[in-house]
Design an enzyme around this catalytic site. Sequence first.
Site, short mmCIF file in Angstrom:
data_model
loop_
_atom_site.label_atom_id
_atom_site.label_comp_id
_atom_site.label_asym_id
_atom_site.label_seq_id
_atom_site.Cartn_x
_atom_site.Cartn_y
_atom_site.Cartn_z
CG HIS A 86 -7.22 -5.60 4.60
ND1 HIS A 86 -5.96 -5.87 5.05
CD2 HIS A 86 -7.04 -4.78 3.52
CE1 HIS A 86 -5.05 -5.25 4.28
NE2 HIS A 86 -5.69 -4.60 3.34
CG HIS A 140 -7.14 -7.83 -3.98
ND1 HIS A 140 -6.08 -8.71 -3.98
CD2 HIS A 140 -6.78 -6.80 -3.16
CE1 HIS A 140 -5.11 -8.25 -3.19
NE2 HIS A 140 -5.51 -7.10 -2.69
CD GLU A 196 -8.41 -4.23 -0.55
OE1 GLU A 196 -8.56 -5.45 -0.79
OE2 GLU A 196 -7.32 -3.76 -0.15
#
Length: 227
Positions: free
Chosen positions: A61, A119, A115
Amino acid sequence: MKSNYSFLVKLLMVQCLAISSASQGYDFFYFVQQWPGSYCDTTQGCCYPTTGKPATDFGIHGLWPNYDDGSYPSNCDPNNPFDLSLISDLTSQLQVSWPSLSCPSSDDTSFWTHEWDTHGTCSESVLDEHAYFQAALNLKSQASTLQFLESAGIQPDGGFYNLTSIQNAIQGGIGYEPYIECNTDASGNSQLYQVYLCVDYNGSSFIDCPVFPTGGSCPSSIEFPTF
């Protein structure tokens, strides 16, 4: 003259501290894997990527920078957006290990974009885009979560298993305590959804978690759905 010199020294000290703080950026990572059967077995459902049904395995994930106090940075550098060409040599591996199950069906790049932008940019002082995705793949190869569970007799067969047994199986395999996140299926059953492991500042080695996530807690017995 002396006061001006003193002011300049203080200004340089403040700037150095600011640079040091900015370069730190985070304390550790959460490496998060999700069980596709639990992602799909909800009222919302799922869509397979355009490459077809993913493997029956935990998928990545994300690799998420975090602070020791439980908070986390996000969207740290809008001037460094995701660039697929920078990870062209990793694409085939990412399609296997980091597939998107969101709807509508996609070629996974929107997932990777999210992502990295959300992040990954927060760790770019240590990991550039290629290194970030390579680090996640390396961690996935070390954390054979499904294998750890199956070796302990815990199968994705739709049965219910003891939460402590699941935690112990993963800890026995990787050497560090995981955090287990549950979600709920269409019938209201809690199911094994995501596994969190903590990773050092360099994104290379698993460590004891400085702090566990909050939310998504599980009851003592949870379902491990098929996929």
